[in-house]
Design a protein around this motif. Structure first.
Motif, short mmCIF file in Angstrom:
data_model
loop_
_atom_site.label_atom_id
_atom_site.label_comp_id
_atom_site.label_asym_id
_atom_site.label_seq_id
_atom_site.Cartn_x
_atom_site.Cartn_y
_atom_site.Cartn_z
N GLN A 33 0.85 -1.18 0.00
CA GLN A 33 0.00 0.00 0.00
C GLN A 33 0.89 1.24 0.00
O GLN A 33 1.91 1.29 0.70
N LYS A 34 0.48 2.24 -0.81
CA LYS A 34 1.26 3.47 -0.90
C LYS A 34 0.30 4.61 -1.23
O LYS A 34 -0.46 4.51 -2.20
N LYS A 35 0.32 5.66 -0.44
CA LYS A 35 -0.50 6.86 -0.66
C LYS A 35 -1.97 6.51 -0.90
O LYS A 35 -2.60 7.01 -1.82
N GLY A 36 -2.51 5.63 -0.08
CA GLY A 36 -3.93 5.30 -0.13
C GLY A 36 -4.35 4.32 -1.21
O GLY A 36 -5.53 4.02 -1.34
N ALA A 37 -3.42 3.83 -1.99
CA ALA A 37 -3.74 2.85 -3.05
C ALA A 37 -3.01 1.55 -2.76
O ALA A 37 -1.93 1.54 -2.16
N PHE A 38 -3.61 0.45 -3.19
CA PHE A 38 -2.95 -0.85 -3.12
C PHE A 38 -2.23 -1.08 -4.44
O PHE A 38 -2.71 -0.66 -5.50
N PHE A 39 -1.11 -1.78 -4.37
CA PHE A 39 -0.37 -2.16 -5.57
C PHE A 39 -0.19 -3.67 -5.55
O PHE A 39 0.20 -4.24 -4.52
N ILE A 40 -0.48 -4.30 -6.68
CA ILE A 40 -0.27 -5.74 -6.88
C ILE A 40 0.75 -5.85 -8.00
O ILE A 40 0.55 -5.29 -9.09
N VAL A 41 1.84 -6.55 -7.75
CA VAL A 41 2.90 -6.69 -8.75
C VAL A 41 3.22 -8.17 -8.93
O VAL A 41 3.40 -8.90 -7.95
N TYR A 42 3.26 -8.61 -10.20
CA TYR A 42 3.63 -10.00 -10.49
C TYR A 42 4.26 -10.09 -11.87
O TYR A 42 4.11 -9.19 -12.70
N ASN A 43 4.99 -11.18 -12.10
CA ASN A 43 5.64 -11.41 -13.38
C ASN A 43 4.76 -12.29 -14.26
O ASN A 43 4.21 -13.29 -13.79
N GLU A 44 4.65 -11.91 -15.52
CA GLU A 44 3.95 -12.73 -16.50
C GLU A 44 4.87 -13.90 -16.86
O GLU A 44 6.05 -13.90 -16.53
N VAL A 59 -4.52 -0.09 -7.45
CA VAL A 59 -5.92 -0.32 -7.14
C VAL A 59 -6.43 0.76 -6.19
O VAL A 59 -5.98 0.86 -5.05
N GLU A 60 -7.36 1.57 -6.69
CA GLU A 60 -8.02 2.60 -5.90
C GLU A 60 -9.50 2.22 -5.80
O GLU A 60 -9.95 1.35 -6.53
N GLU A 105 -15.27 -3.17 -9.66
CA GLU A 105 -15.59 -3.48 -8.26
C GLU A 105 -14.30 -3.89 -7.54
O GLU A 105 -13.65 -4.85 -7.92
N VAL A 106 -13.97 -3.13 -6.50
CA VAL A 106 -12.76 -3.38 -5.73
C VAL A 106 -13.13 -3.77 -4.32
O VAL A 106 -13.88 -3.05 -3.64
N ASN A 107 -12.64 -4.92 -3.89
CA ASN A 107 -12.84 -5.40 -2.53
C ASN A 107 -11.50 -5.92 -2.04
O ASN A 107 -11.23 -7.11 -2.08
N LEU A 108 -10.63 -4.99 -1.65
CA LEU A 108 -9.25 -5.34 -1.33
C LEU A 108 -8.86 -4.76 0.02
O LEU A 108 -9.19 -3.61 0.33
N THR A 109 -8.16 -5.57 0.81
CA THR A 109 -7.60 -5.12 2.09
C THR A 109 -6.13 -5.52 2.10
O THR A 109 -5.64 -6.12 1.15
N ASP A 110 -5.45 -5.23 3.19
CA ASP A 110 -4.03 -5.57 3.25
C ASP A 110 -3.79 -7.08 3.41
O ASP A 110 -2.65 -7.53 3.40
N THR A 111 -4.85 -7.88 3.52
CA THR A 111 -4.68 -9.34 3.57
C THR A 111 -5.15 -10.02 2.28
O THR A 111 -5.06 -11.24 2.16
#
Length: 151
Positions: A33-44, A59-60, A105-111
């Motif tokens: 999480q950074k500045k109120g947004a979640f970030f998801i990072v992965y390699n293709e 993700v906002e 639709e965003v339903n994301l938390t830190d878990t």
């Protein structure tokens, strides 16, 4: 907060003839999480056709920004009811791409949680398909997954 996660991407595409294609992709990644947004990072991987590419999702609450860098490059914004244009650059050339989401639709938390996107896809100003994308993330235990796909 930076967590190792398991990422599941379920994609469904219906073309102009009503033909449906679906694909499930599983991999590991990172959630922070950074500045109120979640970030998801992965390699293709090879199974997505984008080996050598890193995907990040910002993700906002009402907006998801996809950013791909590497062998393929793309930045695409998903906001319900708003058409966003972008470019998709591959080793074979570039394309103009636009999305018009009917659902973000965003339903994301830190878990973990989920992101659901439904959108119309245009390539070079022509509608190609209607798409549904469900991305789920959960904290990783000791599992390791290098990418798998099912059709």
């Amino acid at each position: 907060m930076r967590k190792d996660i398991l990422v599941t991407v379920k994609a469904k595409q219906i073309n102009e003839y009503g033909e449906e294609d679906s694909q499930d992709f599983f991999t590991t990644g990172t959630l922070f999480q950074k500045k109120g947004a979640f970030f998801i990072v992965y390699n293709e991987s090879e199974v997505t056709g984008m080996a050598g590419t890193t995907t990040s999702l910002k993700v906002e609450p009402n907006r998801v920004t996809l950013n791909r860098m590497g062998s393929s490059e793309q930045k695409q914004v998903f906001e319900e009811g708003l058409k966003h244009r972008g470019n998709y650059i591959t080793p074979y050339g570039g394309l103009s791409v636009a999305v018009l989401p009917s659902r973000v639709e965003v339903n994301l938390t830190d878990t973990g949680g989920s992101i659901k996107l439904e959108y119309e896809l245009e390539v070079e100003n022509q509608k190609i398909s209607d798409n549904a994308l469900i991305i789920t993330v959960r904290e990783a235990g000791n599992e390791k997954c290098s990418g798998k796909t099912e059709r």
